[in-house]
Enzyme design. Structure first.
Site, mmCIF file in Angstrom:
data_model
loop_
_atom_site.group_PDB
_atom_site.id
_atom_site.type_symbol
_atom_site.label_atom_id
_atom_site.label_comp_id
_atom_site.label_asym_id
_atom_site.label_seq_id
_atom_site.Cartn_x
_atom_site.Cartn_y
_atom_site.Cartn_z
ATOM 1 N N SER A 53 0.877 -1.354 0.097
ATOM 2 C CA SER A 53 0.069 0.046 -0.182
ATOM 3 C C SER A 53 0.930 1.262 -0.075
ATOM 4 O O SER A 53 0.543 2.250 -0.589
ATOM 5 C CB SER A 53 -0.893 0.120 1.213
ATOM 6 O OG SER A 53 -1.744 -1.040 1.125
ATOM 7 N N GLU A 54 1.919 1.040 0.752
ATOM 8 C CA GLU A 54 2.765 2.548 0.695
ATOM 9 C C GLU A 54 4.243 1.836 1.218
ATOM 10 O O GLU A 54 4.471 0.841 1.699
ATOM 11 C CB GLU A 54 2.480 3.415 1.708
ATOM 12 C CG GLU A 54 1.310 4.515 1.471
ATOM 13 C CD GLU A 54 0.129 4.274 2.309
ATOM 14 O OE1 GLU A 54 -0.862 4.829 1.946
ATOM 15 O OE2 GLU A 54 0.098 3.465 3.037
ATOM 16 N N THR A 55 5.177 2.578 0.593
ATOM 17 C CA THR A 55 6.546 2.533 0.740
ATOM 18 C C THR A 55 7.206 3.881 1.210
ATOM 19 O O THR A 55 6.849 4.750 0.507
ATOM 20 C CB THR A 55 7.331 1.882 -0.522
ATOM 21 O OG1 THR A 55 6.856 0.696 -0.795
ATOM 22 C CG2 THR A 55 8.808 1.788 -0.385
ATOM 23 N N HIS A 74 -0.158 4.899 8.412
ATOM 24 C CA HIS A 74 0.866 3.852 8.755
ATOM 25 C C HIS A 74 2.149 3.835 8.287
ATOM 26 O O HIS A 74 3.136 3.525 9.159
ATOM 27 C CB HIS A 74 0.005 2.459 8.180
ATOM 28 C CG HIS A 74 0.513 1.866 6.941
ATOM 29 N ND1 HIS A 74 0.302 2.208 5.641
ATOM 30 C CD2 HIS A 74 1.366 0.736 6.727
ATOM 31 C CE1 HIS A 74 0.965 1.543 4.677
ATOM 32 N NE2 HIS A 74 1.844 0.499 5.416
#
Length: 305
Positions: free
Chosen positions: A46-48, A77
């Site tokens: 979802s995210e880096t 997050h």
């Protein structure tokens, strides 16, 4: 070719293989935005997040946050996971084991308090860098229901109705009748564009929530869909919980003072998550809010780019 350390943390959970996985790339000096975006697509989480030195030496680090398709000015997050990773990487702590970590994100400095209890996962909580503000939403419940593959009578509960909010990242908060309706939701990306047109370079995600919960200590159950950002469904979304704080205060009208609410998410994905939302109100208005949760490290390695 550079060798760059990375770690994978599961965020908004106190156990591995639950919550929302986050890739944290250290030593990001020399990477262009295009390279960061390509790496985020390679991880396909979802995210880096990419950690760099802060501009202000009094701060802890700078962050750039990417979904598989776009850069975000702020996200929950990645903030919680990065704060805990830096804490566990021996950021300075007080004698009681707590630490104040300030992360420079595109939205501005984000203050995080991190703590750990022996034998338990670390916990981080951050102050919202921007309080949620409402946005216009003209779509009728029938259209919102169609976009989510639901019936119109499943949209809304009590006095809650669909509303649009942003605390840095835009969302449409959609109340549904209960767990059965939440589990049935399936987002049609084409129809969603008729409801939530682009806001800058971002298309608002769909944050579906209900009062009925699986966990007895949770106040809300949620799901979040953002296919236009490369996220078919997200197991835990702190920036959506930040936006939801606006809807919570608008519809529930909590008494003045502090109040906290646990939000469960990711249940339908088999990645159960718990997000702590704390709000403070005065005169019926939201004056401050915080997002918190646990995180655990599940992997580390080296990136050769």
């Amino acid at each position: 070719m550079a060798a760059r350390r990375y770690e994978i943390y599961d965020v908004f959970t106190d156990r591995a293989l639950a919550g929302n996985p986050l890739a944290i790339v250290r030593d990001s000096d020399g990477l262009t935005g295009e390279a960061m975006q390509a790496i985020a697509a390679e991880f396909n989480l979802s995210e880096t997040v990419f950690v760099g030195p802060p501009e202000n030496p009094a701060h802890t680090a700078s962050l750039r946050i990417f979904t598989p398709k776009t850069e975000l000015p702020f996200a929950g997050h990645p903030t919680v996971g990065s704060a805990i990773a830096l804490y566990e990487g021996k950021a300075p702590a007080a004698p009681d084991g707590t630490a104040l970590i300030v992360l420079e994100e595109k939205i501005g400095p984000v203050r995080c308090a991190v703590s750990a209890t022996p034998g338990r996962a670390s916990f981080a909580e951050f102050d919202l860098p921007r309080l949620p503000v409402p946005a216009a939403l003209s779509a009728e419940p029938e259209l919102i229901a169609a976009a989510l593959s639901l019936d119109a009578d499943e949209i809304g509960f009590e006095n809650h109705r669909a509303s649009a909010w942003s605390a840095g990242v835009p969302y449409v908060c959609v109340p549904v009748a209960g767990l059965e309706a939440a589990a049935s939701a399936r987002l049609d990306p084409r129809l969603w564009l008729d409801i939530a047109p682009p806001s800058g370079n971002l298309i608002p995600g769909a944050y579906v929530y209900c009062r009925e919960t699986v966990g007895e200590d949770c106040a809300f159950h949620a799901r979040m869909f953002a296919p236009h950002d490369g996220i078919v469904e997200d197991p835990a979304t702190g920036s959506a919980a930040a936006a939801f704080a606006g809807a919570l205060v608008a519809f529930d009208a909590p008494v003045d003072g502090p109040g906290h609410h646990w939000i469960e998410q990711g249940v339908e994905m088999g990645r159960p998550s718990r997000i702590r939302l704390e709000v403070e109100t005065a005169g019926g208005a939201l004056t401050a809010a915080r997002i918190g949760g646990h995180a655990v490290r599940v992997a580390d390695g080296t990136l050769f780019v």
